[in-house]
Design a protein around this motif. Structure first.
Motif, short mmCIF file in Angstrom:
data_model
loop_
_atom_site.label_atom_id
_atom_site.label_comp_id
_atom_site.label_asym_id
_atom_site.label_seq_id
_atom_site.Cartn_x
_atom_site.Cartn_y
_atom_site.Cartn_z
N THR A 74 0.84 -1.20 0.00
CA THR A 74 0.00 0.00 0.00
C THR A 74 0.87 1.24 0.00
OG1 THR A 74 -1.77 -1.10 1.19
CG2 THR A 74 -1.75 1.28 1.32
N TYR A 187 -5.09 8.56 -2.29
CA TYR A 187 -5.55 7.19 -2.53
C TYR A 187 -4.51 6.46 -3.38
CZ TYR A 187 -10.15 8.99 -1.17
OH TYR A 187 -11.19 9.54 -0.49
N ALA A 188 -4.56 5.15 -3.32
CA ALA A 188 -3.69 4.35 -4.18
C ALA A 188 -4.40 4.18 -5.53
CB ALA A 188 -3.43 3.00 -3.54
N THR A 189 -3.89 4.82 -6.57
CA THR A 189 -4.56 4.71 -7.87
C THR A 189 -4.03 3.49 -8.62
OG1 THR A 189 -2.94 6.09 -8.98
CG2 THR A 189 -4.85 7.20 -8.03
N LEU A 190 -4.80 3.04 -9.59
CA LEU A 190 -4.41 1.83 -10.32
C LEU A 190 -3.05 1.95 -11.00
CD1 LEU A 190 -7.81 0.67 -11.82
CD2 LEU A 190 -6.63 -0.15 -9.79
N PRO A 191 -2.78 3.07 -11.70
CA PRO A 191 -1.45 3.16 -12.32
C PRO A 191 -0.34 3.03 -11.28
CG PRO A 191 -2.89 4.88 -13.15
CD PRO A 191 -3.63 4.21 -12.04
N ILE A 193 -0.58 1.46 -8.34
CA ILE A 193 -0.57 0.07 -7.85
C ILE A 193 0.25 -0.79 -8.81
CG2 ILE A 193 -2.00 -1.97 -7.46
CD1 ILE A 193 -4.18 -0.09 -6.39
N MET A 194 0.05 -0.50 -10.10
CA MET A 194 0.78 -1.25 -11.13
C MET A 194 2.28 -0.99 -11.00
SD MET A 194 -0.68 -2.09 -14.74
CE MET A 194 -1.26 -0.53 -15.36
N LYS A 197 4.28 -2.73 -8.22
CA LYS A 197 4.62 -4.14 -8.33
C LYS A 197 6.10 -4.36 -8.64
CE LYS A 197 0.08 -5.90 -9.21
NZ LYS A 197 -0.20 -6.18 -7.80
#
Ligand SMILES: Cc1cc2nc3c(=O)[nH]c(=O)nc-3n(C[C@H](O)[C@H](O)[C@H](O)COP(=O)(O)OP(=O)(O)OC[C@H]3O[C@@H](n4cnc5c(N)ncnc54)[C@H](O)[C@@H]3O)c2cc1C
Lengths: 251, 556
Positions: A74, A187-191, A193-194, A197
């Motif tokens: 996170t 917030y943790a946005t999808l890009p 989060i990607m 990784k």
């Protein structure tokens, strides 16, 4: 300039806490765990410093069992550049955490450590102060505003104290602990989060960092606060007075 | 400041931040406003009005009053429905009151003005009756005795639950006797093995939810009005809500019902069996019939176990067709863990961001045309999250999603939900609103919003949102003030359009008084005829909830 941020995995603050039947602690199984809200604020502040060009790297550190990796991810998804996980299954008290951080400082050499002022599980409010003490660094605790001066290698911290705001100036390297009003974490946005990784996570054990996890503290019992009694409706002033006199015995 | 117990402080702060929204004060309002309303309305029934109060009716009582005058003094041309009191019904007399006191005890026979005002006024303060009597039975036998007498005397009756209905079904139109189920609020049994709950009809949904929570179960139904609505009311309206996508409708989850017919007959269909094929399954008649066939007194309901892992994502899509494809993909890839799929368009999003305190755009970098909220509920935190993340990242690569955020804690999850659940309140604050609750095949659903937008041009803000996963569109038209011209542009167009596309003019709120005469837009004359015969069979004197559900023409 590098910033190190400590983040802790705790029972989500919106969860209703239940005490284990044997009173040895609180129920954590099948309970939602999240990042300690104050740690989120600490991380947000570090990220803002990096984004405004005041810092070059943000390293997030977490300690505890392997599930803590979720919390670390996170943190990386919020924007931390790297992660450090200190793997330990035994209970970690503020002094352990502070010692581990101190030893990580020798490896990472950050100019600033930012932590939450306290974790909402044990409410200790000690770790930041202890790290500062161990490192002999200046500390700005309960920060509600932080201004970093890169040239002067100085940081100005507004602290929320009981009778108002106190402003302190610290020479870097320094320790800051964050209060609730410092910022609103992203917030943790999808890009992101990607991207997270592929961010590296280094793993240590307390032994590798020369910290012995031995506690001088024993938890004797954990109990729930007494339940508030339900109110009653009284039908008249006389009844109220009667109850205050004879039942509550306060008048 | 050093807070000793931060958990408590944080909760408090969240509460304070949220004050002024979003939880509706689902209780009665001060009598001042009510009294004003009482004067304003005398039993005339209009078409669509401004809904004066949704989440916080007291925030601007002055404004409310002004709207009140305006709304109540008008009668909308084509859309107006003027109902006449059915002269067959008797008028209440003292003897009746005494009889009821004999059954219920004087305490449960209420003639107090203030309490009657509350019982006579619906939640939106849009419909108002003038009943002189409120009865509060405590047992099924008492309900039976009440109805037997009313049937014999030809006194009209309105069954009332939490009075949160949105179509004017829960309040009297004229002087009907209100039978409230509030005093029947016992949980009768709960079977932990099967998850079957049996309770009285007057149990408040939220109380059932917290009872079940302590047992490790949840209700298959959840909705914004949970703090006031009752399970009997939910069953009688076949309420949909936020979990329908996952757990299905009450027709599937309600296993048994005890209901009292107009003549006082008690129908005991309170089975706790999942399978029971013995003859016609009559309980279904009482699910969604809005109190027009009988009074529901007990319910048995199948409840699913509470699962520990809930994840919420807030996503942006560039067009409606991406939202649809995303839904198809979500059904396939999230399968058993998908628990909600809600959507809102950019008009709805702007409205919430502009009018709702505390609303924060999770994706602030650019404005998107559509937003989707996805919730998953499962039993394994890490594998559920992995699954959802993989799905979301895949959808992003396929360009079904243009941006998105994944809630990292419960607080973030609730702030995402606020954006969807806060729309009705934001609409209230924006001015006048015309509300439609429609079922439309998903692929055509948004065409209606676009057509409405081009019909109304710059005169109105047309907002589309709803339970996309259930094919349920909430079409709302927002204008600064009420305007007959706007209304005549909307109705009957909206009903005709829905009918043409084989939709339903009431997806979940029911017909009540508001749409009783509109039933033919969704049901064939043959079907309505059978409904009418069922009504006549079960309630030959039509004393139960008159003027509602079925068109006046078919009943007389
Ligand atoms: C903030 C808000 C959010 C809402 N969200 C949703 C939603 O998401 N989905 C949805 O479907 N609806 C929603 N609704 C409307 C919904 O229909 C009602 O909230 C609820 O189902 C009605 O329950 P109640 O106990 O308030 O019934 P009432 O409003 O008292 O009555 C509704 C109807 O049922 C009849 N009735 C009530 N109790 C009985 C009984 N025991 N026996 C026979 N007839 C009875 C009444 O005569 C009336 O016709 C919402 C309403 C509000 C105010």
């Amino acid at each position: 300039m590098k910033i190190m941020v400590a983040i802790k995995r705790v029972i989500d603050y919106a969860v209703k806490i239940r005490v284990k039947p044997d009173k040895s602690g609180v129920v954590t199984q099948n309970v939602k765990m999240s990042m300690n809200p104050f740690c989120e604020i600490a991380l947000e502040e570090a990220l803002r410093m990096r984004e405004s060009g005041l810092a070059s790297e943000v390293v997030a550190v977490t300690m505890g069992p392997s599930q803590c990796l979720d919390t670390l991810r996170t943190g990386l998804a919020m924007g931390a550049d790297r992660g450090i996980h200190v793997d330990s299954t035994s209970a970690l008290h503020p002094l352990h955490v502070a010692k581990i951080l101190m030893n990580l400082v020798q490896i990472e050499k950050p100019s600033l450590i930012i932590l939450g002022k306290q974790a909402i599980d044990d409410d200790c409010n000690q770790t930041g102060q202890m790290v500062a003490g161990l490192l002999n660094w200046p500390q700005g605790t309960f920060a509600s505003k932080v201004v970093l001066d890169k040239e002067k290698e100085e940081v100005t911290v507004d602290r929320e104290v009981d009778d108002g705001i106190e402003t302190v100036q610290l020479k870097l390297p320094a320790v800051i602990t964050t209060d609730l009003r410092l910022n609103q974490p992203r917030y943790a946005t999808l890009p992101n989060i990607m991207k997270a990784k592929s961010k590296p996570i280094k793993k240590f054990t307390p032994q590798e960092l020369n910290v012995e996890i031995k506690s001088d503290l024993e938890i004797v019992e954990v109990t729930e606060p007494p339940k508030r009694k339900a109110g009653v409706m009284v039908s008249s002033v006389d009844e109220l007075i009667d109850k205050l006199k004879n039942e509550a015995k306060v008048i | 400041m050093v807070n000793r117990n931060c958990r408590a402080t944080l909760r408090l702060l969240t509460l304070i931040n949220r004050q002024g929204h979003p939880h509706p004060p689902l209780s009665s309002s001060p009598s001042g406003i009510d009294a004003c309303w009482k004067q304003l309305q005398r039993n005339n029934v209009h078409g669509e009005h401004k809904i004066v109060s949704f989440f916080s009716p007291l925030a601007s009582s002055l404004k409310t009053r002004q709207w009140g005058v305006k709304i109540q003094s008008r009668c909308y041309g084509s859309a107006s429905v003027l109902v006449q009191r059915n002269p067959k019904f008797s008028k209440l007399n003292d003897e009746d009151v005494r009889y009821f006191e004999g059954i219920l005890g004087a305490k449960n026979v209420i003639q107090d003005d203030e309490k009657l005002i509350t019982a006579n006024t619906d939640w939106m303060r849009k419909y108002k009756g003038s009943s002189k009597l409120l009865l509060q039975p405590r047992t099924t036998d008492q309900v039976s005795e009440i109805l037997k007498y009313c049937n014999f005397r030809c006194l009209a009756v309105v069954p009332q639950g939490g009075n949160t209905g949105l179509v004017g079904g829960s309040v009297p139109v004229f002087d009907e006797v209100v039978v409230s189920l509030s005093a029947m609020s016992k949980i009768i049994s709960f079977d932990k093995v099967s998850g079957i709950l049996v309770c009285e009809a007057g149990c408040i949904l939220e109380n059932i939810i917290s009872f079940l929570d302590s047992e490790g179960f949840i209700m298959p139904l959840d909705l914004g009005a949970k703090g006031s609505c009752q399970i009997g009311g939910n069953v009688s309206t076949n309420a949909g809500g936020l979990r329908l996508l996952r757990y299905g409708s009450l027709h599937g989850n309600v296993l048994g019902i005890e209901a009292v017919l107009a003549d006082g007959t008690v129908l005991d269909m309170l089975k706790t069996l999942r399978k029971d094929n013995t003859g016609y399954d009559l309980k279904h008649l009482f699910i969604g019939s809005e109190g027009s066939l009988g009074i529901v007194t007990k319910v048995s309901i199948l409840t699913p176990p509470k699962l520990s892992s809930v994840n919420v994502a807030f996503l942006a899509c560039k067009d409606y067709s991406s939202c649809q494809k995303l839904l198809q993909e979500a059904r396939r890839k999230l399968g058993e863990i998908l628990s909600a799929f809600e959507f809102l368009d950019s008009n709805a999003m702007n409205l919430v961001l502009n009018h709702l305190e505390g609303a924060r755009n999770p994706l602030p970098t650019s404005l998107h045309n559509f937003y989707v909220l996805i919730e998953t509920t499962g039993s394994d935190e890490s594998s559920d999250k992995q699954k959802l993340e993989a799905f979301l990242l895949g959808s992003m690569e396929n360009e079904l999603i243009s941006d998105g955020a994944l809630a990292q804690d419960i607080n973030q999850a609730s702030s995402f939900w606020l954006l969807r659940e806060g729309i009705p309140e934001a609409l209230m604050r924006a001015g006048a609103v015309y509300k439609y609750d429609l079922s439309i095949p998903v692929e055509k659903m948004y065409n209606l919003v676009e057509e409405m937008r081009s019909r109304l041009g710059n005169d109105a803000n047309v907002v589309g949102y709803g339970h996309l996963g259930d094919g349920n569109l909430h079409l709302n038209v927002s204008t600064p003030q009420y305007d007959d011209k706007i209304l005549s542009q909307i109705e009957p167009f909206v009903y005709e359009w829905t009918s043409k596309h084989h939709g339903s003019i009431s997806a979940e709120h029911g017909l009540g008084l508001m749409k009783a005469n509109k039933i033919f837009y969704s049901k064939s004359p043959e079907t309505v005829k059978v409904m009418t015969s069922i009504k006549k069979l079960l309630d030959p004197n039509h004393i139960l909830n008159p003027y509602k559900v079925l068109p006046c023409s078919s009943i007389s």
